[in-house]
Scaffold this motif. Structure first.
Motif, short mmCIF file in Angstrom:
data_model
loop_
_atom_site.label_atom_id
_atom_site.label_comp_id
_atom_site.label_asym_id
_atom_site.label_seq_id
_atom_site.Cartn_x
_atom_site.Cartn_y
_atom_site.Cartn_z
N PHE A 173 92.41 37.23 92.91
CA PHE A 173 93.72 37.70 92.47
C PHE A 173 93.69 38.31 91.07
CE2 PHE A 173 98.18 37.20 91.03
CZ PHE A 173 98.85 37.76 92.12
N ASP A 174 92.71 37.89 90.27
CA ASP A 174 92.67 38.42 88.91
C ASP A 174 91.43 39.29 88.67
OD1 ASP A 174 91.80 35.57 89.21
OD2 ASP A 174 91.02 35.82 87.20
N ARG A 175 90.26 38.75 88.81
CA ARG A 175 89.07 39.52 88.44
C ARG A 175 88.63 40.50 89.53
NH1 ARG A 175 85.37 35.29 84.92
NH2 ARG A 175 86.94 33.67 84.74
N ALA A 176 89.00 40.29 90.77
CA ALA A 176 88.57 41.17 91.86
C ALA A 176 89.75 41.83 92.56
CB ALA A 176 87.72 40.39 92.87
N PHE A 177 90.88 41.95 91.86
CA PHE A 177 92.10 42.44 92.50
C PHE A 177 91.94 43.85 93.04
CE2 PHE A 177 92.45 43.82 88.12
CZ PHE A 177 92.98 45.09 88.23
N ALA A 178 91.14 44.69 92.39
CA ALA A 178 91.01 46.08 92.84
C ALA A 178 90.40 46.16 94.23
CB ALA A 178 90.17 46.88 91.84
N GLU A 179 89.45 45.26 94.52
CA GLU A 179 88.79 45.27 95.83
C GLU A 179 89.60 44.51 96.88
OE1 GLU A 179 85.52 45.31 92.67
OE2 GLU A 179 87.42 44.28 92.99
N TRP A 180 90.54 43.69 96.44
CA TRP A 180 91.28 42.83 97.36
C TRP A 180 92.79 43.05 97.21
CZ3 TRP A 180 88.89 40.28 101.15
CH2 TRP A 180 87.49 40.19 101.06
N ALA A 181 93.17 44.30 97.14
CA ALA A 181 94.57 44.65 96.90
C ALA A 181 95.49 44.10 97.98
CB ALA A 181 94.72 46.16 96.79
N ASP A 182 95.07 44.18 99.24
CA ASP A 182 95.93 43.70 100.33
C ASP A 182 96.12 42.18 100.24
OD1 ASP A 182 96.18 46.27 101.27
OD2 ASP A 182 94.74 46.04 102.91
N ALA A 183 95.04 41.46 99.97
CA ALA A 183 95.13 40.00 99.84
C ALA A 183 96.02 39.63 98.65
CB ALA A 183 93.75 39.39 99.69
N CYS A 184 95.87 40.37 97.55
CA CYS A 184 96.67 40.09 96.36
C CYS A 184 98.15 40.34 96.64
CB CYS A 184 96.20 40.95 95.20
SG CYS A 184 94.56 40.52 94.58
N ALA A 185 98.44 41.42 97.34
CA ALA A 185 99.83 41.72 97.66
C ALA A 185 100.43 40.65 98.56
CB ALA A 185 99.93 43.09 98.33
N ASP A 186 99.64 40.18 99.52
CA ASP A 186 100.14 39.13 100.41
C ASP A 186 100.34 37.82 99.64
OD1 ASP A 186 100.54 38.34 103.42
OD2 ASP A 186 99.32 36.74 102.55
N ALA A 187 99.40 37.49 98.76
CA ALA A 187 99.54 36.25 97.98
C ALA A 187 100.78 36.30 97.10
CB ALA A 187 98.28 36.03 97.14
N TRP A 188 101.05 37.44 96.50
CA TRP A 188 102.24 37.58 95.67
C TRP A 188 103.50 37.39 96.53
CZ3 TRP A 188 103.51 37.27 90.82
CH2 TRP A 188 104.71 37.81 90.36
N ARG A 189 103.49 37.96 97.72
CA ARG A 189 104.64 37.78 98.62
C ARG A 189 104.79 36.31 99.00
NH1 ARG A 189 105.33 37.66 104.05
NH2 ARG A 189 103.16 38.24 104.48
N ARG A 190 103.69 35.60 99.21
CA ARG A 190 103.76 34.17 99.55
C ARG A 190 104.40 33.38 98.40
NH1 ARG A 190 103.08 34.28 105.00
NH2 ARG A 190 101.20 35.46 105.53
N ILE A 191 104.06 33.74 97.17
CA ILE A 191 104.67 33.07 96.02
C ILE A 191 106.17 33.31 96.01
CG2 ILE A 191 104.85 33.09 93.50
CD1 ILE A 191 101.86 33.69 93.40
N LEU A 192 106.57 34.55 96.21
CA LEU A 192 108.00 34.86 96.19
C LEU A 192 108.73 34.15 97.33
CD1 LEU A 192 107.94 38.67 95.29
CD2 LEU A 192 108.15 36.69 93.77
N ASP A 193 108.12 34.08 98.50
CA ASP A 193 108.75 33.38 99.63
C ASP A 193 108.85 31.88 99.34
OD1 ASP A 193 108.93 35.77 101.00
OD2 ASP A 193 107.25 35.37 102.36
#
Length: 212
Positions: A182-202
Motif C-alpha cells: 500500500f505504501d512502498r509498492a503502490f505503483a505496481e499494485w494500484a488496483d489492490a491499493c484502491a480496493d484496500a482504500w475502499r475497504r477502509i471507507l466501507d
C-alpha cells in the motif's frame, strides 16, 4: 452559547506508522484521510527517545523501535484522541496501522480506548496473539498475499484464532501482493491499493453514526 462541536463525515483516525516512524509518507497519508472527511492525527513512536523529529529516509529507526512498548502506543493513541476532542472533534474513532503499526493497531482491540474499529495492513500476528482472548473492538485486516514477513499460513492461523474467540473482524487478502504494497509498492499494485482504500471507507462508514 458554547463552542460548536463538529462530527467529521468519516469520524476520527489515528495513524500508526511502520517501523520508520512518522515518515513523510504517513504525513501525506494523514492529509489523504483528512481529505476523505476524517479528523486525523498520526503518532510518532520515537518522540521519547529521538533527538530530532526528522523521520526521513536518513533516520535510523532501529535503535528506537525496540524501545516501543504497547502501553506507550496506547498512551499515544489516547493522547491523540484527547487532542482531537480538545479541538472539538467528535464521532467514532479508528486506528489505522501498517506493519509494526498494524500489529499495534490490532492490539488496541483489547484496550479500554473508545474506538469503533482497529485497522491494519500486513501486521504480524505474533505481536498480537497474547491479547486475542481480550479483544472486543472490531478489526479490519488487510493482508498481503505474498508477505515475506508474515507467511499466509500465519495469517490464516490468526484469523482462525479470532474466529474461535468470537472476535468481530473482517479480513481481505490481496493475492500476490508483497509486504508494504500500500505504501512502498503502490505503483505496481494500484488496483489492490484502491480496493484496500475502499475497504477502509466501507469499514468506517458501517461503524459511523451521528453523535447527538
Amino acid at each position: 452559547m458554547g463552542p460548536v462541536r463538529t462530527v467529521p463525515p468519516g469520524g476520527r483516525v489515528v495513524v500508526l506508522p511502520d517501523v520508520r516512524g512518522l515518515h513523510p509518507y504517513y504525513r501525506d497519508l494523514t492529509v489523504r484521510f483528512a481529505e476523505a472527511g476524517f479528523d486525523t492525527v498520526a503518532i510518532d513512536y520515537f518522540g521519547r527517545t529521538a533527538d530530532t523529529d526528522d523521520r526521513g529516509d536518513d533516520f535510523d529507526w532501529q535503535p528506537h523501535v525496540h524501545t516501543v512498548v504497547p502501553g506507550d502506543v496506547a498512551a499515544d493513541v489516547a493522547a491523540a484522541l484527547a487532542h482531537l476532542d480538545a479541538e472539538g472533534s467528535l464521532g467514532p474513532a479508528f486506528t489505522v496501522g501498517f506493519c509494526f503499526g498494524a500489529s499495534q493497531s490490532w492490539r488496541l482491540s483489547a484496550s479500554d480506548l473508545d474506538l469503533a474499529g482497529v485497522i491494519g495492513f500486513y501486521g504480524q500476528p505474533q505481536r498480537v496473539n497474547d491479547v486475542i482472548d481480550d479483544m472486543r473492538i472490531p478489526l479490519l485486516l488487510l493482508i498481503a498475499g505474498d508477505d515475506a514477513a508474515t507467511p499466509p499460513e500465519e495469517s490464516a492461523a490468526f484469523t482462525a484464532r479470532l474466529e474461535a474467540a468470537g472476535v468481530p473482524y473482517e479480513a481481505w487478502t490481496y493475492d500476490g501482493a508483497p509486504h508494504s504494497f500500500f505504501d512502498r509498492a503502490f505503483a505496481e499494485w494500484a488496483d489492490a491499493c484502491a480496493d484496500a482504500w475502499r475497504r477502509i471507507l466501507d469499514f468506517t462508514s458501517s461503524r459511523s453514526a451521528p453523535v447527538g
